[in-house]
Design a protein around this motif. Sequence first.
Motif, mmCIF file in Angstrom:
data_model
loop_
_atom_site.group_PDB
_atom_site.id
_atom_site.type_symbol
_atom_site.label_atom_id
_atom_site.label_comp_id
_atom_site.label_asym_id
_atom_site.label_seq_id
_atom_site.Cartn_x
_atom_site.Cartn_y
_atom_site.Cartn_z
ATOM 1 N N GLN A 111 41.207 51.455 -0.483
ATOM 2 C CA GLN A 111 42.471 51.993 -0.808
ATOM 3 C C GLN A 111 42.584 52.069 -2.471
ATOM 4 N N LEU B 141 40.754 54.841 -3.914
ATOM 5 C CA LEU B 141 41.426 56.174 -3.402
ATOM 6 C C LEU B 141 42.798 56.239 -4.243
ATOM 7 N N ARG B 142 43.417 55.544 -4.670
ATOM 8 C CA ARG B 142 44.791 55.367 -5.367
ATOM 9 C C ARG B 142 44.420 55.701 -6.867
ATOM 10 N N LYS C 146 45.395 61.071 -0.683
ATOM 11 C CA LYS C 146 46.419 60.444 0.068
ATOM 12 C C LYS C 146 46.230 60.491 1.658
ATOM 13 N N ASP D 4 43.976 57.888 2.242
ATOM 14 C CA ASP D 4 44.563 56.807 2.244
ATOM 15 C C ASP D 4 45.259 56.455 3.643
ATOM 16 N N GLU E 161 44.628 53.288 6.057
ATOM 17 C CA GLU E 161 45.552 52.577 6.585
ATOM 18 C C GLU E 161 45.443 52.391 8.183
#
Lengths: 127, 423
Positions: B56, B59-60, B105, B108, B112
């Motif tokens: 994550q 990815l951000r 996103k 993401d 999640e």
Amino acid sequence: MAEAIQKKLQSELEKYQQLQKDVSKSMSARQKLEAQLTENNIVKEELALLDIQNTVYKLIGPVLVKQDLDEAKATVSKRLEYINGEIQRYETLLKEMERKSEQHREVLSSLQHVNIFCFEMPQAADM
Amino acid sequence: MTYLHDQMASTGKVKRSKDLPQGAERLKEEHRKVVKDCRSQIEHWNKVEKDYESLQDRLRTLPDKLSYDIMVPFGPLAFMPGKLVHTNELTVLLGDNWFAKCSAKQADTLVEHRKKHVKNALDDLQKVMKNFQNKDDFTDDLEKLAGDTEDFVDIREEVINEEEFTKGKRLAHKPNSKPKQEYLSDLEEDTEKKEGDEERTTGLLSEEELWARLDELECEEELQDERYRHAVRINTGKNTTLKFSERNEQKVQAKRKKKSGKSNGLSPHESYKITSPADIYRVFVDLVNGEPIPRKSILKSRSRENSVCSDTSESSTADFEERRAAFGRSWSHDDATHSDTSDGITEEESPTGTSPRTNGRFEAFTGTVIEKEPLPCSIPYLTIAPPALPTIPERKLEEVGPEALQEPPKRMSKFKATRLHQT
């Protein structure tokens, strides 16, 4: 008389062992199916998260084949149903096998009793 | 604590079995195994979660730059410098050979979502581990409780079969055993009053004489018993058992004297053998006016005897009265010899003529003997016969000879007599 019973015992034992193997095989197959079920569930959920803009591919062999999102969703649903059905089938199969193994177990135990009776008694008598 | 356990085990009463600690051990082993499995799985899932979190993060940060300079792996052994472009475009493996192109996103979000699943799995594992941990602790506590002699004890009693069966032997009542004493004790008390005076005068015999008398009586009784081994069917119950009871009483009295004189340990009932159902009737006698009267039924009380219930009883009471009188006269006489034949034959003809005959002799049998088959009397349901007797059929064989002559006349007598009386 004792030898005959011993032979019988052996054959019964072999049958029982074979049955047990089948049972374990079915069990493992079922477990695999269970894993696939969970996986496909996740896929379904994630596909629901995506929107139409995202292109979906299906890996068929070495090739990534483009798929429609809705199509993909349908396919996944179908796969899920298929997996569920397979699981049911395996369930019944397992039950059946369990029953058979139970029968075999009983036969084995009775044979063992007889075996002990007419095998060890003469031995004891000899002693 | 173990010492206590051993003690208790040795008594044989409370079973401190070895199964319990062994079983508990096994259980705990299984628990521990499960807990270990759970722990390893939790570890695995934790790793997965960490991986996802680092993903994550990547990815951000990835879309921050347009391109990255990286060393691209070329086959398994080489790398090449290269650039990472289209940093926002990601092809995500959804599972089961499904791929989807999405932005960072969106990826993401997917990650999640997957993390949620991982968390669920982790939670389940934690629960299972906790459960088994609790079970483990509980078995520990249980073991401690069971082991502890202070608080709780698992009471177990082993049934030692043989002991139980041999300890309290259920013996059939011997003739000299207690129950009869009860019945006869009343008898003794009652007869003592009436006969006491009469007897005392003649009863002041020497001890030797008493002993001799006693022996004679015993022989007599044995003879009696032998002869009347087959069942006596008592129609009215009064006449037939009278003799038995009286004879018995005589014996009892003699023995009582002997007892008072010598106070030996013998009970007055030792000569009192019940070997046939008839003997039972001997036991159950009532006292009317100091005289022993056999009961009509051993279940009935005395009060009913005086009532007029049947014709036959009337006649028999008439007979009985006379006999009683006769017996009363002969009560004081002691005589060893005695003949059965005379009893049966003479009595049927004339009840009044009993008195001369009964001089000094107690007839063993005042009524008629109705022969039964050997089989029914060999299965007496009321008999309190001692087990060591020869079987009744055997005895019968012995006596058939001497009694063959007696039977026919006896059989006829009772009914005939009653009929004669009635008509």
